[in-house]
Enzyme design. Structure first.
Site, PDB file in Angstrom:
ATOM      1  N   ASP A   1     -52.638  -7.197  -3.922  1.00 10.87           N
ATOM      2  CA  ASP A   1     -52.884  -7.306  -2.483  1.00 10.87           C
ATOM      3  C   ASP A   1     -52.549  -5.994  -1.784  1.00 10.87           C
ATOM      4  O   ASP A   1     -51.848  -5.131  -2.337  1.00 10.87           O
ATOM      5  CB  ASP A   1     -52.053  -8.448  -1.877  1.00 10.87           C
TER       6      ASP A   1
ATOM      7  N   GLU B   1     -47.449  -9.385  -2.698  1.00  6.10           N
ATOM      8  CA  GLU B   1     -46.251  -8.549  -2.632  1.00  6.10           C
ATOM      9  C   GLU B   1     -45.968  -8.101  -1.207  1.00  6.10           C
ATOM     10  O   GLU B   1     -44.820  -8.028  -0.777  1.00  6.10           O
ATOM     11  CB  GLU B   1     -46.409  -7.318  -3.542  1.00  6.10           C
TER      12      GLU B   1
HETATM   13 ZN   LIG Z   1     -46.708  -1.970  -3.138  1.00  3.78          ZN
END
Ligand SMILES: [Zn+2]
Length: 482
Positions: free
Chosen positions: A116, A183
C-alpha cells in the site's frame, strides 16, 4: 600538581590517538556473480506496480479492485515464482509466499514489504514532475508514489526470486515473503494478521528484514562514503488526547480562561518541557562501526565515543531527524474546540503524537505527559489506536545482520555498514514475537532531499539504484538462504 595534570592530559591524548589508530576498517566483500537482470523489463515491472493505486485507508480494509489488480500484477509478472513458491492470500490485501528450502531443519528467513501507499494531496499534484501514478521515467529516475516507499522493495524481492529461479537456484533454508496491504494505516489487518498466522504455525525465522532505513550520504559529519544504516531498533508510538472541560456559557461573561485557553497553556507546557535525552545505543554502535573507515580527524571522535559522547549528542541535536533519535518526541498534531464566536466552549481537545525512545514505554510517557501538564481540568487519555512500545535492539553480531551487511557491500562496494535506530514505525514490529533478530533496511540511496520525497512530492528512485535493490535481495537470499 601541575605536572600531574599535564601527565594525565598527555595520557588521555595518547589513549584517544591510539584508539583511533587501532580502529579497523570494515572487511571488504568480494562481489560474486550477480544474476542477469533484464534492466528494462525489471524497471517496467516496477512501473506497472506504481500504476496500481493501492492507497490504503484505515476504514476500508476488505476486498478492493485496486488490491485485486495488485494481486493480478504479482501473479502475472512473476511466472516462475507462481510455479515454484507456495502463495497464500491472507485477508483481502496481503500475500504470503513460501519458498521451501531443501533442509527443513534450518530456520527460515523472512522478508517483508508493504504494497500500500499513502495518498497524494490534491493540492500537491501539480507540483509533481509527472502524475504520481504514471510511473514515468525521466533522466534516469522512475517517478511515482511508492517508488521508494515501499513498492521498490516489494517488487524487487519478487524480481530477485524470479531471477534466482531462472538460474536454477534453490535455497537450503526456506524463504518466507510477507506483503502487508495496510502498513501506512497501522498494519493491523496486514502485518498484524500475517505475523499472527506465522506465529500460529510455529515459524521462527533466523531473521526478519523489513523497510525502515537506507543508504545515506553526506548526512553524518565526517562520513563521506555511502553509509548503509541498518535499523536494529525502532521507536514506539502513542497518541494521547488532551481534553479540557468547563461549564460553558455566554462569551460576554467569560471566566479567566476558557477551555481553549486551558488547553493552550497545557500544550505550551508540553512543548517547553521536552522529554529527557536518553543514550542512543545504536548511534554509539554506529560510531564505533564507522570509526575505522573515516579520515583521521573524525576517526578521533568516532573511535572515542566513551569520551566524546556529549559532543556527538550535541551534533545529533542540530537537526530534527537526528534529534528525534535521542529522546521521546511530542508533536501536537490536531486541535478542536468551539462552535460559535459567542459561545464559551465546554470542551477543547488536542491530539499529541508521541514517538517513544527505547527504554520508555507507552505507560511511562503517558505518565510524564500528565506530570508536565499538571492540571486537574485536563483529562489525558489514550486515543483509540493502541500505539506500540519501542522494539528493543537486535544484535549486530547475528548471522542475519552479517548477511545483510555482506549483501550491501557486494552491491555498493564503497559502503560503510552501521546500525541505527529507526524513528518511524514499520510492519516489522508485529513480528517481534517470532524472532529476536529484526532488521530494517533496503539499499535505497537517499539524499536529504529524497527523504522529503517519501510521502511527499516527486517520490522517485534511480533506475540504477533500483537494479541494485534487486541485486541486494538476490545476493542476500543466495547467501543467507543458500
Ligand atoms: Zn513504508
Amino acid at each position: 600538581m601541575k605536572r600531574l595534570a599535564a601527565a594525565a592530559l598527555l595520557l588521555l591524548l595518547a589513549v584517544i590517538v591510539v584508539r583511533a589508530l587501532i580502529a579497523r576498517p570494515q572487511e571488504k566483500v568480494e562481489s560474486k556473480q550477480m544474476p542477469a537482470i533484464d534492466r528494462q523489463a525489471a524497471v517496467q515491472r516496477l512501473v506497472s506496480a506504481i500504476r496500481v493505486e493501492t492507497i490504503s485507508s484505515s476504514t476500508a480494509t476488505g476486498p478492493s479492485p485496486t488490491f485485486e489488480a495488485m494481486a493480478r500484477f504479482l501473479d502475472e509478472s512473476f511466472p516462475k515464482v507462481r510455479e515454484a513458491l507456495r502463495h497464500e492470500r491472507v485477508g483481502a490485501r496481503n500475500h504470503l509466499y513460501v519458498w521451501e528450502g531443501t533442509d527443513p531443519s534450518l530456520a527460515p528467513i523472512l522478508l517483508l514489504a508493504h504494497l500500500d501507499v499513502v495518498p497524494v494531496e490534491p493540492s500537491s499534484r501539480a507540483a509533481w514532475t509527472s502524475p504520481p501514478f504514471d510511473g514515468a521515467i525521466k533522466d534516469g529516475f522512475i517517478y511515482g508514489r511508492g517508488a521508494l516507499d515501499d513498492k521498490a522493495s516489494a517488487v524487487a524481492i519478487m524480481e530477485s526470486i524470479e531471477r534466482l529461479l531462472e538460474r536454477g537456484f534453490r535455497p537450503k533454508r526456506s524463504v518466507y515473503v510477507a506483503f502487508g496491504g495496510d502498513e501506512e494505516v497501522l498494519g493491523l489487518h496486514g502485518a498484524g494478521v500475517l505475523a499472527g498466522l506465522l506465529e500460529s504455525r510455529g515459524i521462527k525465522p533466523l531473521f526478519v528484514l523489513d523497510e525502515g532505513s537506507a543508504v545515506i550520504q553526506g548526512m553524518v559529519p565526517g562520513v563521506e562514503r555511502p553509509l548503509a544504516l541498518i535499523g536494529i531498533a525502532e521507536k514506539g508510538f502513542l497518541n494521547l488526547e488532551l481534553v479540557a472541560r468547563a461549564p460553558g456559557g455566554h462569551s460576554s461573561s467569560p471566566p479567566d480562561q476558557t477551555t481553549i485557553g486551558i488547553l493552550s497553556a497545557a500544550i505550551e507546557r508540553l512543548e517547553r518541557n521536552p522529554f529527557p535525552r536518553r543514550p542512543n545505543h545504536p548511534a554509539r554502535l554506529m560510531a564505533s562501526e564507522v570509526a575505522g573507515d573515516v579520515p583521521f580527524f573524525p576517526r578521533l571522535l568516532y573511535a572515542n565515543v566513551w569520551l566524546f559522547r556529549p559532543l556527538i549528542d550535541l551534533l545529533l541535536m542540530q537537526k530534527p531527524v537526528s534529534r528525534a533519535s535521542l529522546r521521546t518526541t511530542t508533536a501536537v498534531t490536531m486541535i478542536h474546540g468551539g462552535v460559535k464566536d459567542n459561545v464559551l466552549p465546554t470542551e477543547a481537545k488536542a491530539t499529541v503524537n508521541l514517538r517513544i525512545i527505547p527504554g520508555e514505554t507507552r505507560e511511562t510517557v503517558a505518565e510524564h505527559v500528565r506530570e508536565v501538564i499538571d492540571d486537574a481540568r485536563i483529562e489525558v487519555k489514550t486515543s483509540s489506536s493502541p500505539g506500540s512500545d519501542p522494539v528493543p535492539e537486535s544484535s549486530i553480531e547475528s548471522p542475519g545482520y552479517r548477511a545483510i551487511a555482506r549483501a550491501v557491500k557486494e552491491v555498493i562496494p564503497d559502503a560503510i555498514v552501521a546500525p541505527s535506530l529507526v524513528i518511524g514505525a514499520t510492519d516489522s514490529r508485529y513480528y517481534r514475537r517470532l524472532s529476536a533478530d529484526i532488521y530494517r533496511f533496503a539499499p535505497l540511496r537517499l539524499t536529504p532531499k529524497d527523504i522529503t520525497r517519501v510521502h511527499g512530492v516527486d517520490e522517485r528512485i534511480g533506475v540504477d539504484q533500483y537494479i541494485d535493490v534487486v541485486r541486494f535481495y538476490a545476493r542476500l537470499i543466495e547467501d543467507a538462504g543458500g
